[in-house]
Scaffold this motif. Structure first.
Motif, PDB file in Angstrom:
ATOM      1  N   THR A 261       0.815  -1.213   0.000  1.00  0.00           N
ATOM      2  CA  THR A 261       0.000   0.000   0.000  1.00  0.00           C
ATOM      3  C   THR A 261       0.854   1.270   0.000  1.00  0.00           C
ATOM      4  N   ALA A 262       2.050   1.208   0.571  1.00  0.00           N
ATOM      5  CA  ALA A 262       2.921   2.384   0.570  1.00  0.00           C
ATOM      6  C   ALA A 262       3.321   2.756  -0.852  1.00  0.00           C
ATOM      7  N   SER A 263       3.335   1.763  -1.732  1.00  0.00           N
ATOM      8  CA  SER A 263       3.671   2.018  -3.127  1.00  0.00           C
ATOM      9  C   SER A 263       2.431   2.508  -3.868  1.00  0.00           C
ATOM     10  N   SER A 264       1.347   1.789  -3.706  1.00  0.00           N
ATOM     11  CA  SER A 264       0.070   2.201  -4.258  1.00  0.00           C
ATOM     12  C   SER A 264      -1.013   1.408  -3.546  1.00  0.00           C
ATOM     13  N   SER A 265      -2.081   2.087  -3.170  1.00  0.00           N
ATOM     14  CA  SER A 265      -3.148   1.394  -2.457  1.00  0.00           C
ATOM     15  C   SER A 265      -4.090   0.740  -3.454  1.00  0.00           C
ATOM     16  N   LEU A 266      -4.926  -0.158  -2.968  1.00  0.00           N
ATOM     17  CA  LEU A 266      -5.961  -0.753  -3.811  1.00  0.00           C
ATOM     18  C   LEU A 266      -7.253   0.044  -3.647  1.00  0.00           C
TER      19      LEU A 266
ATOM     20  N   ALA B 165       2.403  12.069   1.224  1.00  0.00           N
ATOM     21  CA  ALA B 165       2.076  10.890   0.410  1.00  0.00           C
ATOM     22  C   ALA B 165       1.812   9.659   1.274  1.00  0.00           C
ATOM     23  N   GLN B 166       2.632   9.468   2.321  1.00  0.00           N
ATOM     24  CA  GLN B 166       2.505   8.264   3.141  1.00  0.00           C
ATOM     25  C   GLN B 166       1.611   8.473   4.355  1.00  0.00           C
ATOM     26  N   SER B 167       1.273   9.702   4.665  1.00  0.00           N
ATOM     27  CA  SER B 167       0.586   9.937   5.933  1.00  0.00           C
ATOM     28  C   SER B 167      -0.908  10.226   5.799  1.00  0.00           C
ATOM     29  N   VAL B 168      -1.331  10.871   4.716  1.00  0.00           N
ATOM     30  CA  VAL B 168      -2.721  11.356   4.698  1.00  0.00           C
ATOM     31  C   VAL B 168      -3.773  10.242   4.744  1.00  0.00           C
ATOM     32  N   ALA B 169      -3.438   9.054   4.207  1.00  0.00           N
ATOM     33  CA  ALA B 169      -4.437   7.993   4.180  1.00  0.00           C
ATOM     34  C   ALA B 169      -4.407   7.132   5.434  1.00  0.00           C
ATOM     35  N   HIS B 170      -3.547   7.466   6.377  1.00  0.00           N
ATOM     36  CA  HIS B 170      -3.343   6.574   7.520  1.00  0.00           C
ATOM     37  C   HIS B 170      -3.567   7.257   8.864  1.00  0.00           C
ATOM     38  N   GLY B 171      -4.135   8.436   8.835  1.00  0.00           N
ATOM     39  CA  GLY B 171      -4.420   9.139  10.078  1.00  0.00           C
ATOM     40  C   GLY B 171      -4.984  10.517   9.746  1.00  0.00           C
ATOM     41  N   THR B 172      -5.422  11.213  10.779  1.00  0.00           N
ATOM     42  CA  THR B 172      -6.003  12.535  10.570  1.00  0.00           C
ATOM     43  C   THR B 172      -4.931  13.542  10.165  1.00  0.00           C
ATOM     44  N   THR B 173      -5.249  14.379   9.182  1.00  0.00           N
ATOM     45  CA  THR B 173      -4.342  15.454   8.786  1.00  0.00           C
ATOM     46  C   THR B 173      -5.087  16.771   8.941  1.00  0.00           C
ATOM     47  N   ASP B 174      -4.521  17.657   9.737  1.00  0.00           N
ATOM     48  CA  ASP B 174      -5.130  18.963   9.962  1.00  0.00           C
ATOM     49  C   ASP B 174      -4.066  20.031   9.726  1.00  0.00           C
ATOM     50  N   VAL B 175      -4.076  20.596   8.515  1.00  0.00           N
ATOM     51  CA  VAL B 175      -3.007  21.532   8.141  1.00  0.00           C
ATOM     52  C   VAL B 175      -3.043  22.794   8.996  1.00  0.00           C
ATOM     53  N   ALA B 176      -4.237  23.159   9.478  1.00  0.00           N
ATOM     54  CA  ALA B 176      -4.343  24.368  10.308  1.00  0.00           C
ATOM     55  C   ALA B 176      -3.761  24.104  11.696  1.00  0.00           C
ATOM     56  N   GLU B 177      -4.129  22.954  12.255  1.00  0.00           N
ATOM     57  CA  GLU B 177      -3.653  22.604  13.594  1.00  0.00           C
ATOM     58  C   GLU B 177      -2.135  22.428  13.586  1.00  0.00           C
ATOM     59  N   LEU B 178      -1.600  21.829  12.524  1.00  0.00           N
ATOM     60  CA  LEU B 178      -0.155  21.610  12.430  1.00  0.00           C
ATOM     61  C   LEU B 178       0.585  22.887  12.037  1.00  0.00           C
ATOM     62  N   ASP B 179      -0.168  23.866  11.548  1.00  0.00           N
ATOM     63  CA  ASP B 179       0.396  25.143  11.113  1.00  0.00           C
ATOM     64  C   ASP B 179       1.361  24.971   9.933  1.00  0.00           C
ATOM     65  N   LEU B 180       0.908  24.218   8.921  1.00  0.00           N
ATOM     66  CA  LEU B 180       1.740  23.981   7.737  1.00  0.00           C
ATOM     67  C   LEU B 180       1.534  25.088   6.702  1.00  0.00           C
ATOM     68  N   ASP B 181       2.463  25.136   5.731  1.00  0.00           N
ATOM     69  CA  ASP B 181       2.348  26.103   4.633  1.00  0.00           C
ATOM     70  C   ASP B 181       2.082  25.423   3.291  1.00  0.00           C
TER      71      ASP B 181
ATOM     72  N   PHE C 169       0.976  -1.690   5.256  1.00  0.00           N
ATOM     73  CA  PHE C 169      -0.433  -1.974   5.535  1.00  0.00           C
ATOM     74  C   PHE C 169      -1.373  -0.877   5.046  1.00  0.00           C
ATOM     75  N   GLY C 170      -2.617  -1.271   4.843  1.00  0.00           N
ATOM     76  CA  GLY C 170      -3.691  -0.329   4.540  1.00  0.00           C
ATOM     77  C   GLY C 170      -4.888  -0.674   5.403  1.00  0.00           C
ATOM     78  N   PRO C 171      -5.989   0.062   5.254  1.00  0.00           N
ATOM     79  CA  PRO C 171      -7.158  -0.194   6.099  1.00  0.00           C
ATOM     80  C   PRO C 171      -7.766  -1.572   5.878  1.00  0.00           C
ATOM     81  N   TYR C 172      -7.461  -2.199   4.725  1.00  0.00           N
ATOM     82  CA  TYR C 172      -7.991  -3.529   4.403  1.00  0.00           C
ATOM     83  C   TYR C 172      -7.067  -4.648   4.850  1.00  0.00           C
ATOM     84  N   SER C 173      -5.920  -4.301   5.455  1.00  0.00           N
ATOM     85  CA  SER C 173      -4.971  -5.335   5.876  1.00  0.00           C
ATOM     86  C   SER C 173      -5.472  -6.028   7.140  1.00  0.00           C
TER      87      SER C 173
END
Lengths: 417, 156
Positions: free
Chosen positions: A36-41, A209-225, A393-397
């Motif tokens: 899944t890290a390479s490409s998810s199903l 690429a590796q993080s958004v599908a595996h947990g919550t991403t909040d660009v405002a809370e993290l203060d990203l640009d 792993f992915g959510p289907y693993s």
């Protein structure tokens, strides 16, 4: 995100049943997909959304006035809004640029924002665990602008060595770093890094690429640009990626590719670029892919990102423990051995057996892993490796995937031992 | 698992576990040439000692998978001590084998090919690689590097 009522509804078995490809039989065995890290199903919801779009609603976007053209435009722009919501973009859809993939998103940052804002002596700070997509565009920019490219080292425990961060940040205009290593599985302390970058007046770009599908991403809370990611690594289709950046940064960025769709006006003496995100989307965009991405985002939200994250943490802990118990050091994990700040990517060094041989034997068991340098050669060099065999792993693993992996690894050791 | 056994023949695993002609030769007089597979990161370094049109000695170093390591080991045993013309034709025959067009073993009419195959000897064990297209580049890395080395020697 309204995950409250969904907490109990997550079932990896149900996710698995939603993914047609997981029923495939290869070499006499049902596929064990650990890449899944390479490409998810893709779940059926994504595939069907794209089919339905092509069957009933396809037309070019932002052009026609007829019914289906409006529907296509709405579908495309609706996907942009979904994506913005998914990553908690404070400015909404106006901050989401559709690209081809994460790689193109980084090229867009470097060749647009970088070329316009950086010059000789300015520093772009990366880390040793970056994917080539977040290295090569900066080296290319160095050739044309004379910037300096610097790297945060990775320590022996497979985490960023931040002991000299203040020194490394001197002269830095952009810290560009991965949210999660595609080789080690290490998750980086983004909020802390964003704070450090901002204190010296630098911006922070994150490879999601590796993080958004595996947990919550909040660009405002993290203060990203900036945040970059790809559709196909988050249960969506190939051919579509995302660049998120704050609206005020976007407004200062010159266009990237030129052509139709990105202009306000074209004359015989020149052109005026469009305002907003369309300025970066020249030509007919990936419409069906945007529809698929929207379906993937909704599917993930339906699972609840907290649930996905907890499920994969459980799988990772189980796999790390059993790898240690079963092989007693003959199979070495190249990455953190606990699940604290770590995702479900497990790189293996199988007692000196070349990863291509490992992957070849695993294929006979229907096990899909990725052998190679994972487009992270500086990291490979750092640990004296040419390649690893990587399971992810992915959510289907399920834990039974790890059962098959262990069985196949035992066979590999017997064969080459 | 018959396919896998086609790929990992015993002779291949033997050369992988105990590679022949492993090491280096002093340069000069030997010629050093390096080959690289950017896709998997494998590399091979070959040292060639050519005198009077004969490949007197060959040594190899580098790292790679069992297929690339055994192919380079097998190659060294076959070409060592042979005249360059024969080395060249062995390279050609091996490359031909790797394209998957080889059918001459069962075809009595094509005597030329049969003769060529005989010169391959143990190398024929690598035939199974053809069934695994992504691994062909592993098997041919050392051969392409050897060819490059001979070309460099010829032009110097």
């Amino acid at each position: 995100m309204a995950t409250g009522q969904r907490v109990t509804s997550f079932s990896a078995r149900r996710v698995r049943a939603d993914v047609p490809q997981l029923t495939r039989v290869v070499n006499g065995r049902t596929i064990t997909y650990l890449d899944t890290a390479s490409s998810s199903l893709q779940p059926r919801a994504v595939i069907e959304a794209m089919s339905r779009y092509y069957e009933l609603r396809h037309a070019n976007v932002h052009r026609g006035v007829y019914q289906t053209a409006n529907e296509a435009t709405e579908a495309y722009e609706g996907s942009r809004a979904s994506v913005a919501n998914f990553i908690h973009a404070p400015g909404g859809a106006a901050e989401v640029v559709f690209t081809k993939n994460t790689t193109e998103s980084f090229n867009l940052i470097a060749k647009s924002w970088g070329a316009a804002n950086l010059g000789p002596g300015d520093v772009v700070l990366l880390s040793e665990m970056e994917h080539h997509a977040n290295i090569v565009p900066w080296f290319q920019l160095r050739e044309t602008t004379g910037i300096e490219v610097r790297f945060i080292p990775v320590s022996d425990d497979f985490r960023l060595d931040l002991s000299h961060l203040d020194e490394l940040l001197r002269g830095v205009r952009l810290l560009s770093i991965t949210g999660m290593s595609n080789v080690l599985g290490t998750r980086n302390p983004l909020k802390e890094l964003a704070g450090a970058a901002h204190r010296v007046g630098a911006l922070i770009a994150v490879d999601g690429a590796q993080s958004v599908a595996h947990g919550t991403t909040d660009v405002a809370e993290l203060d990203l640009d900036f945040l970059t990611f790809s559709g196909h690594k988050m249960l969506g289709p190939t051919g579509i990626g995302v660049l998120w950046t704050r609206e005020e940064i976007l407004d200062d960025m010159p266009p990237f590719l030129g052509g139709g769709g990105m202009i306000a006006d074209v004359r015989t003496d020149g052109y005026t670029p469009a305002r907003g995100v369309t300025r970066f989307e020249a030509g007919t965009p990936p419409i069906a892919e945007a529809v698929g991405l929207n379906a993937a985002v909704r599917y993930l939200e339906g699972l609840g990102m907290e649930n996905v994250s907890a499920h994969e943490r459980d799988l990772t802990q189980d796999a790390l423990t059993r790898l240690e118990l079963t092989f007693d050091g003959r199979v070495r994990v190249i990455g953190p051995l606990n699940t604290l700040d770590r995702g479900g990517v497990i790189s293996l060094d199988v007692e000196g057996i070349h990863p291509h041989d490992v992957a070849q034997v695993l294929d006979q068991f229907g096990v899909c892993v990725r052998p190679g340098h994972h487009c992270a050669k500086p990291l490979m060099r750092r640990f004296g490796l040419a390649a690893t065999a990587r399971a992810s792993f992915g959510p289907y693993s399920l834990k039974k995937d790890t059962d098959v992996l262990l069985e196949a690894l035992e066979h590999t050791l017997k064969m080459f031992g | 698992m018959s396919n896998l056994e086609d790929l990992y023949r015993e002779i291949i695993l033997d050369h992988y576990r105990s590679p022949r002609n492993r090491g280096e030769l002093p340069t000069p007089p030997a010629h050093r040439v390096e080959g690289f597979n950017p896709l998997c990161g494998d590399d091979v370094v070959i040292f060639l000692d050519v005198r009077d049109g004969v490949l007197e000695d060959i040594k190899l170093t580098g790292r790679g998978c069992s297929i690339s390591q055994s192919s380079s080991s097998l190659m060294s045993t076959v070409v060592k001590g042979k005249p360059l013309a024969q080395v060249q034709s062995t390279i050609d025959t091996f490359k031909e084998l790797m394209t998957g067009h080889e059918t001459s073993l069962s075809n009595d009419d094509e005597h030329d090919d049969e003769l060529d195959l005989r010169t391959l000897g143990e190398l024929a064990a690598l035939q199974g690689v053809v069934k695994f297209p992504v691994r062909i580049k592993c098997a041919t890395l050392a051969w392409n590097t050897l060819r490059q080395g001979l070309e460099e020697l010829a032009s110097s």
